[in-house]
Design a protein around this motif. Structure first.
Motif, mmCIF file in Angstrom:
data_model
loop_
_atom_site.group_PDB
_atom_site.id
_atom_site.type_symbol
_atom_site.label_atom_id
_atom_site.label_comp_id
_atom_site.label_asym_id
_atom_site.label_seq_id
_atom_site.Cartn_x
_atom_site.Cartn_y
_atom_site.Cartn_z
ATOM 1 N N VAL A 70 0.173 62.024 23.302
ATOM 2 C CA VAL A 70 0.131 63.599 23.313
ATOM 3 C C VAL A 70 -0.787 64.299 22.519
ATOM 4 C CG1 VAL A 70 2.842 63.436 23.248
ATOM 5 C CG2 VAL A 70 1.623 63.657 21.033
ATOM 6 N N TYR A 71 -1.504 65.324 23.195
ATOM 7 C CA TYR A 71 -2.572 65.847 22.677
ATOM 8 C C TYR A 71 -2.237 67.152 21.666
ATOM 9 C CZ TYR A 71 -5.107 62.586 25.588
ATOM 10 O OH TYR A 71 -5.457 61.425 26.197
ATOM 11 N N ALA A 72 -2.794 66.978 20.334
ATOM 12 C CA ALA A 72 -2.222 68.245 19.575
ATOM 13 C C ALA A 72 -3.447 69.115 19.331
ATOM 14 C CB ALA A 72 -2.092 67.858 18.002
ATOM 15 N N PRO A 73 -3.128 70.242 19.626
ATOM 16 C CA PRO A 73 -4.055 71.542 19.506
ATOM 17 C C PRO A 73 -4.209 71.576 17.838
ATOM 18 C CG PRO A 73 -2.574 72.278 20.955
ATOM 19 C CD PRO A 73 -2.141 70.945 20.405
ATOM 20 N N ARG A 74 -5.461 71.932 17.562
ATOM 21 C CA ARG A 74 -6.118 71.845 15.860
ATOM 22 C C ARG A 74 -4.823 72.458 15.125
ATOM 23 N NH1 ARG A 74 -7.918 75.474 13.289
ATOM 24 N NH2 ARG A 74 -8.631 76.687 15.393
ATOM 25 N N GLN A 75 -4.651 73.771 15.475
ATOM 26 C CA GLN A 75 -3.425 74.400 14.668
ATOM 27 C C GLN A 75 -2.361 73.866 14.643
ATOM 28 O OE1 GLN A 75 -4.936 75.492 17.452
ATOM 29 N NE2 GLN A 75 -4.025 77.187 18.408
ATOM 30 N N TYR A 76 -1.851 73.065 15.652
ATOM 31 C CA TYR A 76 -0.407 72.663 15.494
ATOM 32 C C TYR A 76 -0.406 71.193 15.219
ATOM 33 C CZ TYR A 76 0.182 76.793 18.081
ATOM 34 O OH TYR A 76 0.196 78.169 18.552
ATOM 35 N N GLU A 77 -1.606 70.534 14.889
ATOM 36 C CA GLU A 77 -1.696 69.110 14.451
ATOM 37 C C GLU A 77 -0.675 68.388 13.585
ATOM 38 O OE1 GLU A 77 -4.610 65.275 14.026
ATOM 39 O OE2 GLU A 77 -5.404 67.338 14.298
ATOM 40 N N GLU B 126 -12.162 69.904 26.528
ATOM 41 C CA GLU B 126 -12.256 69.394 28.089
ATOM 42 C C GLU B 126 -11.700 70.928 28.824
ATOM 43 O OE1 GLU B 126 -10.362 66.265 29.787
ATOM 44 O OE2 GLU B 126 -10.919 64.966 28.144
ATOM 45 N N SER B 127 -12.150 71.309 30.049
ATOM 46 C CA SER B 127 -11.766 72.379 30.808
ATOM 47 C C SER B 127 -10.624 71.866 31.424
ATOM 48 C CB SER B 127 -12.919 72.689 31.790
ATOM 49 O OG SER B 127 -14.126 73.313 31.061
ATOM 50 N N ALA B 128 -9.877 72.843 31.766
ATOM 51 C CA ALA B 128 -8.621 72.924 32.549
ATOM 52 C C ALA B 128 -9.065 72.276 33.847
ATOM 53 C CB ALA B 128 -7.991 74.312 32.736
ATOM 54 N N GLU B 129 -7.749 71.686 34.801
ATOM 55 C CA GLU B 129 -8.190 70.971 35.913
ATOM 56 C C GLU B 129 -8.577 72.014 37.069
ATOM 57 O OE1 GLU B 129 -4.128 69.257 36.272
ATOM 58 O OE2 GLU B 129 -4.640 67.751 34.928
ATOM 59 N N ARG B 130 -9.028 71.266 38.101
ATOM 60 C CA ARG B 130 -9.595 72.260 39.162
ATOM 61 C C ARG B 130 -8.370 72.688 40.049
ATOM 62 N NH1 ARG B 130 -15.259 72.327 39.497
ATOM 63 N NH2 ARG B 130 -16.418 70.793 38.340
ATOM 64 N N TRP C 268 6.707 76.230 28.814
ATOM 65 C CA TRP C 268 6.449 75.034 28.499
ATOM 66 C C TRP C 268 5.469 74.255 28.940
ATOM 67 C CZ3 TRP C 268 12.151 74.671 31.129
ATOM 68 C CH2 TRP C 268 13.051 75.090 30.114
ATOM 69 N N LEU C 269 4.628 73.743 28.251
ATOM 70 C CA LEU C 269 3.236 73.139 28.646
ATOM 71 C C LEU C 269 3.260 71.577 28.414
ATOM 72 C CD1 LEU C 269 0.844 75.500 26.352
ATOM 73 C CD2 LEU C 269 1.638 75.739 28.915
ATOM 74 N N LYS C 270 2.474 70.912 29.003
ATOM 75 C CA LYS C 270 2.421 69.475 28.940
ATOM 76 C C LYS C 270 1.602 68.923 27.849
ATOM 77 C CE LYS C 270 3.362 68.673 34.035
ATOM 78 N NZ LYS C 270 2.986 68.050 35.397
ATOM 79 N N LEU C 271 2.276 68.144 26.834
ATOM 80 C CA LEU C 271 1.292 67.505 26.006
ATOM 81 C C LEU C 271 0.599 66.469 26.389
ATOM 82 C CD1 LEU C 271 3.733 67.831 22.717
ATOM 83 C CD2 LEU C 271 1.458 69.030 23.162
ATOM 84 N N SER C 272 0.524 66.062 27.554
ATOM 85 C CA SER C 272 -0.170 64.821 28.207
ATOM 86 C C SER C 272 -1.693 65.474 28.671
ATOM 87 C CB SER C 272 0.369 64.395 29.341
ATOM 88 O OG SER C 272 0.538 65.356 30.462
ATOM 89 N N TRP C 273 -1.805 66.891 28.503
ATOM 90 C CA TRP C 273 -2.982 67.639 28.990
ATOM 91 C C TRP C 273 -4.045 67.621 27.551
ATOM 92 C CZ3 TRP C 273 -0.247 72.246 31.176
ATOM 93 C CH2 TRP C 273 0.143 72.016 32.321
ATOM 94 N N PRO C 274 -5.107 66.724 27.934
ATOM 95 C CA PRO C 274 -6.179 66.758 26.910
ATOM 96 C C PRO C 274 -7.026 68.320 26.452
ATOM 97 C CG PRO C 274 -6.551 65.051 28.178
ATOM 98 C CD PRO C 274 -5.521 65.641 28.914
ATOM 99 N N PHE C 275 -6.583 68.874 27.752
ATOM 100 C CA PHE C 275 -7.270 70.290 27.368
ATOM 101 C C PHE C 275 -6.360 71.232 27.050
ATOM 102 C CE2 PHE C 275 -5.695 69.643 31.873
ATOM 103 C CZ PHE C 275 -4.771 70.689 32.158
ATOM 104 N N ILE C 276 -5.196 70.964 26.446
ATOM 105 C CA ILE C 276 -4.062 72.045 26.191
ATOM 106 C C ILE C 276 -4.355 72.874 25.016
ATOM 107 C CG2 ILE C 276 -3.060 70.455 24.379
ATOM 108 C CD1 ILE C 276 -0.403 71.485 25.250
ATOM 109 N N ALA C 277 -5.717 72.730 24.171
ATOM 110 C CA ALA C 277 -5.799 73.382 23.128
ATOM 111 C C ALA C 277 -6.501 74.934 23.665
ATOM 112 C CB ALA C 277 -6.938 72.963 22.409
ATOM 113 N N GLY C 278 -7.111 74.703 24.805
ATOM 114 C CA GLY C 278 -7.598 75.959 25.244
ATOM 115 C C GLY C 278 -6.417 76.947 25.811
ATOM 116 N N LEU C 279 -5.388 76.225 26.408
ATOM 117 C CA LEU C 279 -4.172 77.082 26.842
ATOM 118 C C LEU C 279 -3.530 77.482 25.848
ATOM 119 C CD1 LEU C 279 -2.982 74.633 29.373
ATOM 120 C CD2 LEU C 279 -4.263 76.638 29.828
#
Length: 340
Positions: free
Chosen positions: A183-190, A212-216, A265-276
Motif C-alpha cells: 500500500v502506498y501512503a501519501p506523505r501527510q497520512y503515512e 508518478e502521474s496518474a494512469e492514462r 474510496w481510493l485504491k492504496l495500490s496506486w503509487p500515484f495516490i498522493a496526487g489525488l
C-alpha cells in the motif's frame, strides 16, 4: 453449530443460520422495533430475503425463540466493491430478550461461523459512535478499528436514544484471509496509516507514495446516493489524467441533491495516490482511514462534510479508536484552514 440460550424454564433461544422459513418472522421482528421505517427494506421482503441468501448477497443469523418467533437478527451482506468483503450489521433484538446475551451471541455466530463458512476475506462493521456498546461487542470477536466515518448517519435515526446531531461510525474489520500486498501512503497520512496497520494482520506493506502521474486510462467513478442519510459514496475504480474534471461532475451532482456527507474510496495500490489526495484536500476532503481488502487490495477513505462535524457527539471505547479520531480531526482542521 447452532447455540442455545436458556431464557426460562419454558423457553429457550436458538442462534442459527437463516432459513427460508424465518423470512416472515424477520419482517415481523423489524416491524415490532421500527414499524415500517427501517431503511433497509429487504428485511420486510420475505421473497427478497430468501433470494439474497441463496445468492450469498445477504447472509443472516437469526435468534429463534422456542415459542415460534424470531427475536433477533444480524447479517453479513455485500456492500464493498468486491464480493469477498462483507459488512456485518442490521442487528437488533426484541427488548424482552436483550438481557440474555442474545446480541452478543448473534455477533459471535456471524464472526465465527457464517463468515468462514461463506468464504469471506474480511468482514467489517460500522459501529455507531453515539454509544460504545456495538464497538465493544465487535472488538470482543476480533474486529480492529481502521477508520472513522464522520457524521455518517442523521441523528433523527437515533432520536429515541436521546441522540442529537449527526452520528459518526467506527469502521472495524476482522480479517479472515490476509494477503501480502503493498500500500502506498501519501506523505501527510503515512504516520496515521502506519499506526493503523500496526497490530492489524492484513499482509500489507506500507511504502511511500511516489510522484508518478496518474494512469492514462480514463477515470471511472461509481457514485451512490443515500437520500435518507444525505450521504454520497464515490468508488474510484480508475483514476486517470482526467480525474479532476470527472470528479467535479460527480461532486456537483451530489451537492445539487443536497448531500451533506461525501465519501471517496481510493485504491492504496496506486503509487500515484498522493496526487489525488493532495487535490482532494484542496477541495475540503480529509483523511478517514483504511478500508482493508476493499478493492481486493486495501482502500483509503477520504470524506467531506458540508457542515461542521459533530465532533462532540463521538463516543469511543478504545484508545486505538481515539488515536484514529485525533488523526482524522487533525486532518479536517488542516484542510479546513487551507481552503479560502
Amino acid at each position: 453449530m447452532s447455540t442455545v440460550l436458556n431464557i426460562s424454564g419454558d423457553e429457550h433461544i436458538t442462534i442459527d443460520t437463516f432459513q427460508p422459513g424465518d423470512a416472515l418472522g424477520v419482517g415481523d421482528l423489524f416491524r415490532k422495533v421500527y414499524g415500517e421505517d427501517y431503511p433497509v427494506k429487504l428485511v420486510y421482503d420475505p421473497e427478497g430475503l430468501v433470494k439474497a441468501f441463496e445468492k450469498h448477497e445477504n447472509i443472516p443469523a437469526v435468534a429463534r425463540s422456542s415459542k415460534g418467533i424470531v427475536v433477533g437478527y444480524v447479517s453479513i451482506f455485500r456492500s464493498a466493491p468486491v464480493e469477498t468483503v462483507y459488512e456485518g450489521g442490521q442487528g437488533l433484538v426484541l427488548a424482552d430478550y436483550r438481557e440474555h446475551g442474545t446480541f452478543r451471541e448473534l455477533i459471535r455466530y456471524y464472526s465465527e461461523v457464517l463468515a468462514p463458512a461463506y468464504g469471506a476475506d474480511a468482514v467489517f462493521g460500522e459501529a455507531v459512535c453515539n454509544h460504545i456498546y456495538s464497538q465493544k461487542a465487535w472488538a470482543m470477536h476480533g474486529a480492529i478499528e481502521t477508520a472513522l466515518e464522520v457524521d455518517l448517519m442523521p441523528g433523527a435515526v437515533y432520536a429515541k436514544e436521546g441522540t442529537t446531531g449527526r452520528v459518526a461510525t467506527l469502521h472495524m474489520t476482522r480479517m479472515y484471509r490476509p494477503m501480502e500486498h503493498t500500500v502506498y501512503a501519501p506523505r501527510q497520512y503515512e504516520e496515521a496509516m502506519r499506526f493503523i496497520y500496526d497490530g492489524f494482520t492484513s499482509g500489507a506493506r506500507v511504502a511511500k507514495a511516489t510522484d508518478e502521474s496518474a494512469e492514462r486510462e480514463p477515470t471511472s467513478i461509481e457514485s451512490s446516493h443515500f437520500e435518507f442519510a444525505h450521504v454520497t459514496r464515490m468508488t474510484v475504480r480508475q483514476a486517470g489524467q482526467d480525474f479532476p474534471a470527472v470528479f467535479e461532475e460527480y461532486e456537483r451532482d451530489a451537492l445539487q441533491k443536497g448531500m451533506v456527507v461525501i465519501q471517496v474510496w481510493l485504491k492504496l495500490s496506486w503509487p500515484f495516490i498522493a496526487g489525488l489526495t493532495d487535490w482532494l484536500s484542496g477541495r475540503g476532503y480529509f483523511f478517514g482511514g483504511i478500508l482493508p481488502r476493499w478493492f481486493g487490495e486495501d482502500g483509503l477513505l477520504m470524506q467531506k462534510i458540508a457542515v461542521r462535524p459533530n465532533w462532540e457527539g463521538i463516543m469511543l471505547y478504545s484508545d486505538r479508536a481515539k488515536d484514529i479520531l485525533a488523526a482524522v480531526r487533525e486532518d479536517w482542521q488542516r484542510v479546513t484552514t487551507q481552503i479560502p
